[in-house]
Motif scaffolding. Structure first.
Motif, PDB file in Angstrom:
ATOM      1  N   GLY A 180       0.599  -1.308  -0.294  1.00 31.76           N
ATOM      2  CA  GLY A 180       0.048   0.055  -0.118  1.00 31.76           C
ATOM      3  C   GLY A 180       0.801   1.193  -0.107  1.00 31.76           C
ATOM      4  O   GLY A 180       0.306   2.290  -0.227  1.00 31.76           O
ATOM      5  N   GLU A 181       2.048   1.236   0.314  1.00 30.11           N
ATOM      6  CA  GLU A 181       3.076   2.209   0.286  1.00 30.11           C
ATOM      7  C   GLU A 181       3.832   2.509  -1.078  1.00 30.11           C
ATOM      8  O   GLU A 181       4.595   3.094  -1.007  1.00 30.11           O
ATOM      9  N   THR A 182       3.371   1.604  -2.105  1.00 33.07           N
ATOM     10  CA  THR A 182       3.999   1.765  -3.366  1.00 33.07           C
ATOM     11  C   THR A 182       3.054   2.738  -4.280  1.00 33.07           C
ATOM     12  O   THR A 182       1.856   2.263  -4.476  1.00 33.07           O
ATOM     13  N   GLY A 183       3.834   3.640  -4.914  1.00 33.16           N
ATOM     14  CA  GLY A 183       3.113   4.605  -5.639  1.00 33.16           C
ATOM     15  C   GLY A 183       2.983   4.364  -7.025  1.00 33.16           C
ATOM     16  O   GLY A 183       1.990   4.846  -7.705  1.00 33.16           O
ATOM     17  N   ALA A 184       4.206   3.562  -7.605  1.00 30.57           N
ATOM     18  CA  ALA A 184       4.302   3.250  -8.991  1.00 30.57           C
ATOM     19  C   ALA A 184       5.653   2.339  -8.900  1.00 30.57           C
ATOM     20  O   ALA A 184       6.430   2.173  -8.112  1.00 30.57           O
ATOM     21  N   ILE A 185       5.596   1.834 -10.023  1.00 35.20           N
ATOM     22  CA  ILE A 185       6.623   0.631 -10.433  1.00 35.20           C
ATOM     23  C   ILE A 185       7.180   1.313 -11.539  1.00 35.20           C
ATOM     24  O   ILE A 185       6.850   1.699 -12.612  1.00 35.20           O
ATOM     25  N   CYS A 186       8.818   1.186 -11.697  1.00 32.01           N
ATOM     26  CA  CYS A 186       9.432   1.993 -12.690  1.00 32.01           C
ATOM     27  C   CYS A 186      10.710   0.812 -13.062  1.00 32.01           C
ATOM     28  O   CYS A 186      11.417   0.206 -12.370  1.00 32.01           O
ATOM     29  N   VAL A 187      10.706   0.560 -14.419  1.00 27.63           N
ATOM     30  CA  VAL A 187      11.821  -0.161 -14.959  1.00 27.63           C
ATOM     31  C   VAL A 187      12.375   0.441 -16.396  1.00 27.63           C
ATOM     32  O   VAL A 187      11.475   0.906 -17.017  1.00 27.63           O
ATOM     33  N   SER A 188      13.509   0.599 -16.289  1.00 29.24           N
ATOM     34  CA  SER A 188      14.218   0.835 -17.533  1.00 29.24           C
ATOM     35  C   SER A 188      14.362  -0.280 -18.817  1.00 29.24           C
ATOM     36  O   SER A 188      14.655  -1.230 -18.066  1.00 29.24           O
TER      37      SER A 188
END
Length: 422
Positions: A180-188
């Protein structure tokens, strides 16, 4: 001079500041340094010729010149370019985009500053959210973009050995935790610094996680698909409304035009446009107008596939061969991350007697600029994993002879470090 918390944070030392200082000063001063640190693209004659032709067309038209320099674009970006891009992507991939799904920014770095602070940080009522990086190491430019501290949570990768002196990072999905504390996932994709390409299956699994938790999956495609397509393995272009796909014109050969492209749901685009208006009034028109004829015709895709990608793949193969030859008599362990894309070699020296930062300093003293690997692990604890201090990022985009000379100096210095330690 007294500064606010914001002022102190963004004037403090940062890896990206050090990198760009080295890059800019070396390129501007004309010093006889071998520049293997930054991500400055190489000179591709076919790309430059097309740019020259387009510039001549714009300069020969009163209306074109007025659009280029004489009017503000909307905060969302140059409208004709956005419409042409939506049309091309729908034609090629059937994504169902409208112009409301695309915004331009003054470079990808600006896009990530806005996106990370939109989805990470203080949500009010004591709730703070982070940006999850499921595959460390990651891009040096992410690390200091957060207005608030501790914006990132990263996951240590699985390491598999793919050849005698080659390895590959893979997403450790058992360790990836979305809360619930994850706002977004990011990967390049491909990943700067390693050249790793997250597989279609890995990307699909990350997209499923994002969908299950109703958060965006941000994909940094600055080197990726559909353009500039610096990919040496198969990777399918992918987008849906849960995904925020970030593209760039820089690695096509246009870094100075500072044009980032964000493809996302309409609410995300509206939010970005609002921030653009506050930060910049408008984005620059130059890159969009240069690229618009290439996008309208679809030439940007064929140019990426048939010119840009082969250019970098050939340079990568030459660089790998040179380093293998230079390290042939080395009495130490050494590996190159499997080069699947982008324009970097990621070198790993297990058990290196000094830190990668010290090795960077020794190489700089010998006229070779690289980047210490320790900068590329935002969101991981500073201590506890020696690996982060055993790696270097090396760019092979510049002149082949200079790159080869730099790689030989790196090999010589690594062997010297080991000899001194014995």
């Amino acid at each position: 001079m007294k500064l606010s918390a914001f002022g102190r944070k963004f004037t403090a030392d940062a890896g990206i500041t050090s990198l760009m200082d080295d890059l800019g000063n070396a390129m501007a001063s004309g010093d006889d340094l071998i520049m293997m640190g930054g991500g400055n693209p190489g000179h591709i004659p076919e790309v430059h010729q097309r740019v020259r032709e387009i510039l001549a067309d714009i300069g020969g038209s009163d209306e074109g010149l007025r659009r280029l320099v004489g009017i503000y674009d909307p905060p969302q970006g140059e409208k004709q370019f956005i419409a042409a891009l939506a049309s091309m992507l729908n034609r090629e991939y059937g994504w169902g985009l409208t112009p409301d799904n695309i915004a331009l920014t003054n470079g990808s770095q600006a896009a990530f500053f806005m996106l990370f602070n939109m989805f990470g940080g203080d949500y009010g009522n004591g709730q703070r959210k982070h940006i999850l990086l499921p595959l460390a190491p990651e891009y040096i430019g992410y690390a200091d973009t957060g207005i608030e501290p501790d914006l990132f949570r990263a996951v240590q990768p699985e390491i598999s050995f793919t050849d005698a002196h080659e390895f590959k990072y893979r997403v450790d999905f058992d360790a990836v935790e979305v809360t619930g504390e994850t706002g977004a996932i990011c990967v390049s994709r491909p990943t700067n610094p390693t050249g790793n390409v997250v597989t279609d299956d890995e990307l699909a699994r990350l997209a499923t996680l994002a969908r299950e938790h109703d958060i965006p999956l941000i994909v940094d495609g600055a080197y990726g698909t559909p353009f500039p397509n610096l990919l040496f393995v198969d990777a399918r272009p992918s987008w849906d409304e849960q995904m925020i796909l970030c593209l760039s014109l820089s690695k096509l050969g246009l870094p100075a035009v500072r044009t980032g492209i964000v493809i996302a749901s309409a609410p995300v685009i509206r939010a970005l446009s609002g921030i653009n208006a506050i930060m910049n009034l408008a984005t620059g028109s130059f890159g969009a107008m240069l690229a618009e004829p290439l996008v309208r015709s679809g030439e940007i895709l064929s140019l990426s596939r048939n010119v840009v990608c082969p250019f970098y793949q050939a340079k990568m193969q030459r660089a790998v061969a040179v380093f293998h030859d230079a390290m042939a008599d080395a009495d130490c362990r050494w590996y190159i991350h499997k080069p699947e894309g982008a324009m970097f070699l990621w070198l790993w020296f297990p058990g290196l007697p000094i830190s990668s930062l010290e090795l960077y300093q020794r190489l700089k003293a010998r006229g070779v600029l690289v980047v210490s690997g320790h900068y590329f692990f935002p969101g991981l604890p500073e201590d506890g994993w020696r690996h982060r201090h055993e790696c270097l990022r090396v760019t092979y985009s510049q002149d082949d002879e200079r790159v080869a000379e730099g790689l030989r100096v790196i090999a010589d210095e690594v062997k010297a470090v080991w000899a001194e330690a014995r």
